[in-house]
Design a protein around this motif. Structure first.
Motif, PDB file in Angstrom:
ATOM      1  N   THR A  55      47.579  34.447  47.875  1.00  0.00           N
ATOM      2  CA  THR A  55      46.351  34.812  47.163  1.00  0.00           C
ATOM      3  C   THR A  55      45.650  33.601  46.572  1.00  0.00           C
ATOM      4  O   THR A  55      44.619  33.743  45.914  1.00  0.00           O
ATOM      5  N   SER A  56      46.180  32.407  46.798  1.00  0.00           N
ATOM      6  CA  SER A  56      45.545  31.202  46.285  1.00  0.00           C
ATOM      7  C   SER A  56      45.777  30.058  47.250  1.00  0.00           C
ATOM      8  O   SER A  56      46.840  29.958  47.880  1.00  0.00           O
ATOM      9  N   THR A  57      44.771  29.190  47.381  1.00  0.00           N
ATOM     10  CA  THR A  57      44.895  28.019  48.234  1.00  0.00           C
ATOM     11  C   THR A  57      44.063  26.898  47.641  1.00  0.00           C
ATOM     12  O   THR A  57      43.195  27.133  46.788  1.00  0.00           O
ATOM     13  N   THR A  58      44.317  25.677  48.064  1.00  0.00           N
ATOM     14  CA  THR A  58      43.545  24.535  47.587  1.00  0.00           C
ATOM     15  C   THR A  58      42.941  23.813  48.786  1.00  0.00           C
ATOM     16  O   THR A  58      43.527  23.765  49.874  1.00  0.00           O
ATOM     17  N   THR A  96      40.430  24.977  43.961  1.00  0.00           N
ATOM     18  CA  THR A  96      41.367  26.082  44.061  1.00  0.00           C
ATOM     19  C   THR A  96      40.564  27.356  44.306  1.00  0.00           C
ATOM     20  O   THR A  96      39.597  27.637  43.585  1.00  0.00           O
ATOM     21  N   VAL A  97      40.946  28.087  45.328  1.00  0.00           N
ATOM     22  CA  VAL A  97      40.255  29.323  45.672  1.00  0.00           C
ATOM     23  C   VAL A  97      41.268  30.458  45.602  1.00  0.00           C
ATOM     24  O   VAL A  97      42.355  30.383  46.193  1.00  0.00           O
ATOM     25  N   THR A  98      40.914  31.499  44.850  1.00  0.00           N
ATOM     26  CA  THR A  98      41.801  32.633  44.644  1.00  0.00           C
ATOM     27  C   THR A  98      41.196  33.879  45.280  1.00  0.00           C
ATOM     28  O   THR A  98      39.997  34.147  45.129  1.00  0.00           O
ATOM     29  N   LEU A 151      36.487  36.142  46.313  1.00  0.00           N
ATOM     30  CA  LEU A 151      37.065  34.798  46.320  1.00  0.00           C
ATOM     31  C   LEU A 151      36.453  34.021  45.167  1.00  0.00           C
ATOM     32  O   LEU A 151      35.230  33.927  45.047  1.00  0.00           O
ATOM     33  N   THR A 152      37.315  33.497  44.298  1.00  0.00           N
ATOM     34  CA  THR A 152      36.884  32.810  43.088  1.00  0.00           C
ATOM     35  C   THR A 152      37.253  31.339  43.191  1.00  0.00           C
ATOM     36  O   THR A 152      38.393  30.992  43.519  1.00  0.00           O
ATOM     37  N   SER A 211      37.443  27.409  41.672  1.00  0.00           N
ATOM     38  CA  SER A 211      37.550  26.572  40.473  1.00  0.00           C
ATOM     39  C   SER A 211      37.893  25.151  40.883  1.00  0.00           C
ATOM     40  O   SER A 211      38.324  24.890  42.009  1.00  0.00           O
ATOM     41  N   PHE A 243      43.054  31.419  54.268  1.00  0.00           N
ATOM     42  CA  PHE A 243      44.050  32.373  53.794  1.00  0.00           C
ATOM     43  C   PHE A 243      44.611  33.153  54.976  1.00  0.00           C
ATOM     44  O   PHE A 243      43.908  33.415  55.947  1.00  0.00           O
TER      45      PHE A 243
END
Length: 334
Positions: free
Chosen positions: A185-188, A193-195, A210-211, A213, A291
């Motif tokens: 559920t998260s990757t860089t 960082t995308v969640t 998709l959030t 940061s 993802f």
């Protein structure tokens, strides 16, 4: 813009059929369509949705529609790679009259979207070729390593319907296929960082948010890219059925914030593994976050086998530069 992209019906058991077509074409020379890629009838919906909203790719199921990208020829239009200079990828779209198409409508700021992905989904590029007067599209080769690749041409011929055609091409050289990364559920990517929130459900519309940061802070100044704050491509493991969705809302519509969240509505066709590729622009550069998602509680990504490609050099293909890993920088755009 409220976009729902649908793919439905095809069982992932067809993966073996389409996977067997790895060698269907090369970057240079004639392309021989595999049996699974013969021309489909005019009822296929392999382009934008009927409303003209931003979903690419078709549907399948009770209506008999196929997803985008499974056919090399559809509704009289055919995707054909042609001989290219070293370091370049070139192709034509021929129309119902057998001649190269030279007139295209602009969709999402471009007349042609070319997406390429390695068959094991360990490489991905989304680029925009230039059109020559003779109907040949040319671009610096996005095939950045040896292996079997799938090339998707996403376009709208002037006076016609939107289409997504696909063909296999090979870059010669040794290759060890890589397994699909586990669902997360998260990757860089590139320091971002995308969640991912939301679970795709077979046969039902799901909201995927998709959030984005950076350095622990939400990114609230995403830049428009091709008329949107984000683009999502999904490829189904096995047959690489193609799904291209744009988010709910658009820059400048008075209600869509430039981040940190970008929301999509999508419907996947069946239980199984899918690779998602999110394109977003920030700091003047386009970034791609990847993802793996699995639709259906009992679905398990099938194992990936080892494969090799011919050692000979093909004209028009850059020299192998090494294997492109999942999530590595260089999955890019132009």
């Amino acid at each position: 813009m409220n976009t729902t992209m649908k793919l439905s019906g095809f069982a992932l058991g067809l993966a073996a059929v389409f996977g067997a077509a790895y060698g269907v074409g090369r970057v240079a020379g004639p392309v021989t369509p595999a049996a699974a890629e013969t021309a489909h009838d005019g009822n296929a919906d392999t382009g934008h949705g009927a409303t003209g909203e931003a979903g690419h790719g078709g549907t399948e199921g009770a209506s008999g529609h196929l997803p985008g990208g499974l056919l090399v020829s559809d509704r009289g239009y055919t995707l054909t790679p042609v001989t290219a200079a070293a370091g370049e990828f070139a192709f034509q779209i021929t129309g119902p009259d057998g001649r190269p198409v030279t007139a295209y409508d602009v969709a999402h700021d471009k007349r042609m979207h070319l997406i390429v992905a390695r068959r094991d989904l360990s490489g991905f590029r989304h680029v925009h070729p230039d059109l020559s007067p003779d109907g040949t599209w040319r671009v610096a080769s996005p095939l950045d390593g040896p292996g079997a690749w799938r090339a998707f041409a996403d376009f709208t011929p002037t006076g016609g319907e939107a289409l997504t055609l696909g063909v296999d091409v090979t870059v010669p050289g040794p290759l060890t296929a890589r397994p699909l990364p586990a669902p997360a559920t998260s990757t860089t990517v590139d320091g971002y960082t995308v969640t991912l929130a939301g679970d795709p459900q077979p046969g039902r519309t799901a909201e995927l948010t998709l959030t984005i940061s950076r350095d622990g802070q939400p990114v609230t100044d995403l830049e428009p890219y091709l008329g949107a704050y984000g683009h999502l491509v999904a490829l189904r493991q096995g047959d690489l059925a193609y799904l291209h969705v744009h988010p709910d809302g658009a820059p400048g519509d008075g209600r869509t914030a430039p981040g940190p969240a970008v929301t999509f509505l999508a419907e996947v066709p069946s239980a199984g593994a899918y690779r998602l590729y999110l394109d977003f622009k920030h700091g003047g550069a386009v970034h791609t976050a990847e993802f793996t998602v699995v639709a259906g509680a009992t679905a398990t990504p099938p194992a990936t086998t080892t494969a090799a490609t011919p050692p000979a050099t093909t004209p028009g293909v850059p020299a192998p530069t090494g294997e492109a890993g999942h999530g590595t920088p260089g999955h890019g755009h132009n």
